[in-house]
Design a protein around this motif. Sequence first.
Motif, mmCIF file in Angstrom:
data_model
loop_
_atom_site.group_PDB
_atom_site.id
_atom_site.type_symbol
_atom_site.label_atom_id
_atom_site.label_comp_id
_atom_site.label_asym_id
_atom_site.label_seq_id
_atom_site.Cartn_x
_atom_site.Cartn_y
_atom_site.Cartn_z
ATOM 1 N N PHE A 92 -2.415 2.940 2.644
ATOM 2 C CA PHE A 92 -3.315 3.525 3.640
ATOM 3 C C PHE A 92 -4.685 3.836 3.028
ATOM 4 C CE2 PHE A 92 0.551 4.249 6.093
ATOM 5 C CZ PHE A 92 0.106 4.014 7.378
ATOM 6 N N GLN A 93 -4.707 4.352 1.826
ATOM 7 C CA GLN A 93 -5.984 4.685 1.199
ATOM 8 C C GLN A 93 -6.822 3.439 0.935
ATOM 9 O OE1 GLN A 93 -4.217 6.781 -2.086
ATOM 10 N NE2 GLN A 93 -4.792 8.791 -1.305
ATOM 11 N N THR A 94 -6.192 2.362 0.490
ATOM 12 C CA THR A 94 -6.919 1.125 0.209
ATOM 13 C C THR A 94 -7.338 0.439 1.498
ATOM 14 O OG1 THR A 94 -5.618 0.830 -1.814
ATOM 15 C CG2 THR A 94 -6.821 -1.083 -1.000
ATOM 16 N N MET A 95 -6.437 0.345 2.436
ATOM 17 C CA MET A 95 -6.707 -0.351 3.689
ATOM 18 C C MET A 95 -7.817 0.332 4.483
ATOM 19 S SD MET A 95 -3.919 -1.371 6.610
ATOM 20 C CE MET A 95 -3.318 0.329 6.660
ATOM 21 N N LEU A 96 -7.843 1.651 4.459
ATOM 22 C CA LEU A 96 -8.829 2.406 5.231
ATOM 23 C C LEU A 96 -10.029 2.846 4.391
ATOM 24 C CD1 LEU A 96 -6.375 4.583 7.352
ATOM 25 C CD2 LEU A 96 -7.475 2.419 7.964
ATOM 26 N N ARG A 97 -10.013 2.479 3.106
ATOM 27 C CA ARG A 97 -11.150 2.721 2.204
ATOM 28 C C ARG A 97 -11.562 4.186 2.144
ATOM 29 N NH1 ARG A 97 -15.645 -0.434 4.535
ATOM 30 N NH2 ARG A 97 -14.457 -0.326 6.474
ATOM 31 N N ASN A 98 -10.555 5.050 2.087
ATOM 32 C CA ASN A 98 -10.839 6.479 2.022
ATOM 33 C C ASN A 98 -9.669 7.178 1.346
ATOM 34 O OD1 ASN A 98 -11.166 9.329 2.726
ATOM 35 N ND2 ASN A 98 -12.728 8.635 4.158
ATOM 36 N N PRO A 99 -9.912 7.936 0.263
ATOM 37 C CA PRO A 99 -8.813 8.611 -0.430
ATOM 38 C C PRO A 99 -8.133 9.683 0.406
ATOM 39 C CG PRO A 99 -10.941 9.317 -1.303
ATOM 40 C CD PRO A 99 -11.219 8.172 -0.399
ATOM 41 N N LEU A 100 -8.772 10.129 1.480
ATOM 42 C CA LEU A 100 -8.155 11.113 2.361
ATOM 43 C C LEU A 100 -7.211 10.468 3.370
ATOM 44 C CD1 LEU A 100 -11.143 13.500 3.182
ATOM 45 C CD2 LEU A 100 -9.259 13.904 1.591
ATOM 46 N N LEU A 228 -8.765 -7.535 0.524
ATOM 47 C CA LEU A 228 -9.741 -8.071 1.460
ATOM 48 C C LEU A 228 -10.061 -7.057 2.549
ATOM 49 C CD1 LEU A 228 -8.542 -11.779 1.925
ATOM 50 C CD2 LEU A 228 -10.434 -10.925 0.523
ATOM 51 N N LEU A 229 -9.042 -6.345 3.025
ATOM 52 C CA LEU A 229 -9.299 -5.303 4.027
ATOM 53 C C LEU A 229 -10.171 -4.190 3.460
ATOM 54 C CD1 LEU A 229 -5.765 -4.948 5.694
ATOM 55 C CD2 LEU A 229 -7.833 -5.889 6.734
ATOM 56 N N GLU A 230 -10.066 -3.978 2.145
ATOM 57 C CA GLU A 230 -10.886 -2.947 1.505
ATOM 58 C C GLU A 230 -12.364 -3.300 1.560
ATOM 59 O OE1 GLU A 230 -10.609 -0.243 -2.580
ATOM 60 O OE2 GLU A 230 -9.816 -2.277 -2.550
ATOM 61 N N LEU A 231 -12.685 -4.603 1.700
ATOM 62 C CA LEU A 231 -14.077 -5.036 1.793
ATOM 63 C C LEU A 231 -14.702 -4.680 3.138
ATOM 64 C CD1 LEU A 231 -13.770 -8.609 0.202
ATOM 65 C CD2 LEU A 231 -14.600 -6.516 -0.897
ATOM 66 N N GLY A 232 -13.854 -4.411 4.131
ATOM 67 C CA GLY A 232 -14.367 -4.099 5.454
ATOM 68 C C GLY A 232 -13.863 -5.095 6.483
ATOM 69 N N GLU A 233 -13.894 -4.676 7.736
ATOM 70 C CA GLU A 233 -13.357 -5.482 8.832
ATOM 71 C C GLU A 233 -14.058 -6.826 8.944
ATOM 72 O OE1 GLU A 233 -10.636 -5.516 12.239
ATOM 73 O OE2 GLU A 233 -10.899 -4.157 10.560
#
Length: 343
Positions: A92-100, A228-233
């Motif tokens: 979840f943190q990687t996919m949504l690019r947010n540690p929260l 790749l999802l970490e790069l953005g949609e």
Amino acid sequence: MRQTTIENIMAGRRERRLRWIMVTGILSIVAITLSVAMLMLGNTIYPVKDVVGVLLGADIPGASFAVETIRLPRMLAGFFAGIAFGIAGNTFQTMLRNPLANPDILGITAGSSVAALICILVFQTSNTTISIASVCAGLVTVVIIYVLSRGGAFSIGRLILIGIGIQAMLSAVISYLLLIGAQQDLATALRWLNGSLNGSQLQAVLPLIITVIICAPIVILLGKHLHLLELGEQSAASLGLNTDRTRMLLILSSVAMIALATATTGPIAFVAFLSGPISKRLVGIGYSNVIPAGLVGVNLVLAADLLGQFAFEVRFPVGIITGLLGAPYLLYLLIRMNRKGSL
């Protein structure tokens, strides 16, 4: 010049791969050591040869009952719950690019907890029913958050805010259930809410083991797509990735693991939150840290359980120890993100 550049790139790639292998190997050795310690230590300390003998089927007076009935289920529950929390939190943190953006803060764990508490306090159901209800509730929570966050286009910020709101609402439901619950069931519910490996039974742990064996490889195989999802949609879609399908597979696999882990051990605090950042700091960039995150989760759960059992005069559930470790990091992360303007 071009040849030198290529050689530098290849050398950097080999260095990153070596670092990944070394970190993963060390984390694996630590996890095995902690697992053996869980089987050896207790009111009576058994040597390694007795533990190995029991696991191989030998009948050793005293050791057979302690290891097979009490310590082995407890160790397996902590081991596979650590893998589930670690991998799911990192996903979840990687996919949504947010540690929260981890299952605890997004309300997924709270959704599973509400279903489990209803089963414990209202219907007094079996462990199997609790597991099924937890998985279904976790999936329903994810669907609600995901649908509400789309609003025409997927937004990470909107998803996190909605998740925090859902989490707050479900926490209120948990408080209400504890308020109306029967007195004789409250001790079980509170112990479960704190996250505990006490009283683990092999039959109750088996669904978690099967789920992790099925779902963890799916997330590992999708590791490159996760980056790749970490790069953005838009960037991921431009590289040919079916973002909706990949995200759904990752979410379903992660939620199944997190829900079964929550149903088995309770919501062990901050393991999903800490595993990803710790593993990423250890592994560095360039390689997937899905497997290291799972191993960090295992080490956190097993080490915290050993500390809770033997480091203090009073025995504490594992969730209290992980909470003490995770709360300072959360404050540090919030302060750092606020200084960067990420909040």
